[in-house]
Design a protein around this motif. Structure first.
Motif, PDB file in Angstrom:
ATOM      1  N   SER A  96       0.827  -1.211   0.000  1.00 45.57           N
ATOM      2  CA  SER A  96       0.000   0.000   0.000  1.00 45.57           C
ATOM      3  C   SER A  96       0.857   1.255   0.000  1.00 45.57           C
ATOM      4  O   SER A  96       0.586   2.221  -0.726  1.00 45.57           O
ATOM      5  CB  SER A  96      -0.940   0.007   1.212  1.00 45.57           C
ATOM      6  N   LEU A  97       1.925   1.257   0.816  1.00 50.53           N
ATOM      7  CA  LEU A  97       2.814   2.413   0.863  1.00 50.53           C
ATOM      8  C   LEU A  97       3.541   2.604  -0.466  1.00 50.53           C
ATOM      9  O   LEU A  97       3.638   3.725  -0.982  1.00 50.53           O
ATOM     10  CB  LEU A  97       3.829   2.250   2.004  1.00 50.53           C
ATOM     11  N   LEU A 212       8.954   7.640  -2.901  1.00 55.20           N
ATOM     12  CA  LEU A 212       8.916   6.553  -1.916  1.00 55.20           C
ATOM     13  C   LEU A 212       9.319   7.062  -0.529  1.00 55.20           C
ATOM     14  O   LEU A 212       8.798   6.604   0.488  1.00 55.20           O
ATOM     15  CB  LEU A 212       9.851   5.417  -2.347  1.00 55.20           C
ATOM     16  N   MET A 213      10.229   8.011  -0.496  1.00 51.69           N
ATOM     17  CA  MET A 213      10.711   8.522   0.788  1.00 51.69           C
ATOM     18  C   MET A 213       9.639   9.314   1.525  1.00 51.69           C
ATOM     19  O   MET A 213       9.663   9.401   2.759  1.00 51.69           O
ATOM     20  CB  MET A 213      11.954   9.387   0.565  1.00 51.69           C
ATOM     21  N   VAL A 214       8.683   9.910   0.779  1.00 51.59           N
ATOM     22  CA  VAL A 214       7.646  10.708   1.435  1.00 51.59           C
ATOM     23  C   VAL A 214       6.277  10.015   1.430  1.00 51.59           C
ATOM     24  O   VAL A 214       5.310  10.554   1.972  1.00 51.59           O
ATOM     25  CB  VAL A 214       7.522  12.101   0.778  1.00 51.59           C
ATOM     26  N   GLY A 219       0.600   8.522   8.922  1.00 47.12           N
ATOM     27  CA  GLY A 219       1.854   8.727   9.639  1.00 47.12           C
ATOM     28  C   GLY A 219       2.884   7.632   9.455  1.00 47.12           C
ATOM     29  O   GLY A 219       4.029   7.770   9.893  1.00 47.12           O
ATOM     30  N   ASP A 220       2.497   6.537   8.827  1.00 45.42           N
ATOM     31  CA  ASP A 220       3.412   5.408   8.603  1.00 45.42           C
ATOM     32  C   ASP A 220       4.181   5.639   7.308  1.00 45.42           C
ATOM     33  O   ASP A 220       3.593   5.944   6.268  1.00 45.42           O
ATOM     34  CB  ASP A 220       2.601   4.116   8.515  1.00 45.42           C
ATOM     35  N   ARG A 221       5.498   5.494   7.377  1.00 42.79           N
ATOM     36  CA  ARG A 221       6.343   5.674   6.201  1.00 42.79           C
ATOM     37  C   ARG A 221       7.249   4.463   6.001  1.00 42.79           C
ATOM     38  O   ARG A 221       7.451   3.668   6.917  1.00 42.79           O
ATOM     39  CB  ARG A 221       7.196   6.936   6.333  1.00 42.79           C
ATOM     40  N   LEU A 222       7.794   4.372   4.795  1.00 47.25           N
ATOM     41  CA  LEU A 222       8.727   3.293   4.482  1.00 47.25           C
ATOM     42  C   LEU A 222      10.075   3.563   5.136  1.00 47.25           C
ATOM     43  O   LEU A 222      10.555   4.705   5.148  1.00 47.25           O
ATOM     44  CB  LEU A 222       8.917   3.190   2.962  1.00 47.25           C
TER      45      LEU A 222
END
Length: 405
Positions: A96-97, A212-214, A219-222
């Protein structure tokens, strides 16, 4: 008296890689749930079983990875295979991210650039009556350029990134595991992408790596490790499979001059390109097999593969299943859409290939432009050089001579 040769599925065997389909046919008929005791794996080869396996991740787990190689098999597989090495909520979260950055819109917006690259490489490669290497001059370059531009890999680095990605999938004769060269290339690529991330942190850009970095959901990020693994998956899986699709398309149509004449009859009519792509995906798919870890016993025709086993889901066999596809060994552009809709070349279920649309887009643009420019082509099948890989099927070199319009 005639004797039937012993039925053996050895994905590392170069002779098997040359033509796996007779072995697949015997497996479907004689051992649809096959066991290789020496290499300690099982295999499913019938279409119904393969399709069901893709939909049932409660039984067929990805958490140990998708590679049969001993060194790549284990709970850390996700470090290089991203969400292909995960199940359940972990897989869903990561996919999903990633999907927040790798959007359908981003893929669609690539079309003009793919067209430009196609025209560039065809301009360089195609000369009336002259031979060129379709893989080295076109099919091997364009997908890497597309992926590299998405990720932000500088043009000067792309040839080396592609060379390292090729080494990751190459398997040496007699070696039934990841060769040392492949391990070294994997480490090189991971290091390269770590440096890319450091550069983007200092100076963000508009490319996929920065996106991808943002990418964020509530609030969940890679993590950095997760981004690197996805970039690694993109360059190995995305580049390799599209290159092989383009090579396989010319190789097989080149064996059927009557069907090729239909495809190339009119430069203004590119309507046969989509059936050409889909039948290539069915007849000789780039991704031949993927591994799964059994969380439960699996039974087929009274044979049981126990929970805890490593199992191969053999896509290349499922696409040739005679109970689903008419005259499956025949390459047939006139194959009904109802049959083509059942191919499993991009997997299925929650692990359906995220890059399927990109692969089809690239293949369609390249082959449509090829039809517009080329009146006829001839493949030197005897001099075609195959890639030697456990799971990927295609060519390292494909000599082609064209007659231009």
């Amino acid at each position: 008296m005639t004797t039937t040769a012993q039925l053996v599925l050895d994905p590392y065997d170069y002779a098997f890689q040359e033509d796996p389909y007779p072995t697949y046919a015997r497996l479907r008929a004689e051992a649809p749930l096959y066991h290789n005791a020496e290499q300690d794996f099982w295999a499913l080869t019938r279409h119904a079983d393969v399709a069901a396996a893709f939909r049932d991740d409660a039984t067929y787990s990805n958490a140990m990875g998708v590679s049969i190689d001993r060194s790549a098999w284990g709970p850390d597989a996700h470090r290089v295979m991203s969400f292909l090495g995960m199940d359940g909520q972990r897989q869903q979260r990561l996919r999903s991210l990633v999907s927040r950055a790798f959007t359908p819109r981003r893929v669609r917006e690539l079309a003009p650039r793919v067209q430009h690259l196609t025209e560039h490489y065809l301009d360089l490669a195609l000369r009336d009556g002259e031979e060129h290497d379709w893989i080295g001059e076109v099919a091997g370059r364009l997908p890497m350029d597309v992926i590299s531009e998405m990720m932000g890999v500088p043009e000067a680095d792309r040839a080396e990134v592609r060379r390292q990605a090729d080494l990751v999938v190459h398997r040496e004769e007699g070696v039934r595991d990841v060769p040392q060269a492949a391990m070294e290339s994997s480490l090189w690529l991971v290091g390269y992408y770590a440096d890319m991330l450091a550069q983007r942190r200092a100076r963000p850009t508009e490319d996929l790596t920065s996106a991808l970095m943002v990418a964020e959901i509530d609030g969940d990020r890679l993590s950095e490790e997760e981004i690197i693994a996805f970039l690694f998956l993109m360059v190995v899986a995305g580049n390799e499979t599209t290159t092989k699709l383009l090579g396989n398309a010319l190789f097989h149509l080149g064996q059927h001059p009557d069907q090729a004449a239909t495809v190339f009859a009119d430069p203004a009519d590119v309507s046969w390109v989509t059936p050409w792509i889909e039948e290539t995906l069915r007849h000789d798919t780039s991704s031949q097999m993927v591994a799964r870890h059994l969380l439960r016993d699996v039974e087929v025709d009274g044979v049981v593969a126990p929970a805890g086993s490593k199992l191969l889901v053999v896509i290349g066999s499922a696409n040739r299943d005679e109970t689903v596809f008419t005259d499956p060994a025949r390459f047939d552009l006139h194959r009904p859409q109802a049959e083509l809709s059942k191919i499993v070349s991009f997997g299925g279920g929650r692990h359906f290939c995220l890059g399927a649309n990109l692969a089809r887009l690239e293949a369609r643009i390249v082959l449509e432009e090829y039809v517009r420019r080329v009146a006829s082509f001839e493949v030197d099948h005897a001099r075609a050089r195959r890639v030697h890989s456990v799971s990927v099927r295609g060519f390292a070199g494909l000599p082609v001579t064209v007659r231009m319009r």
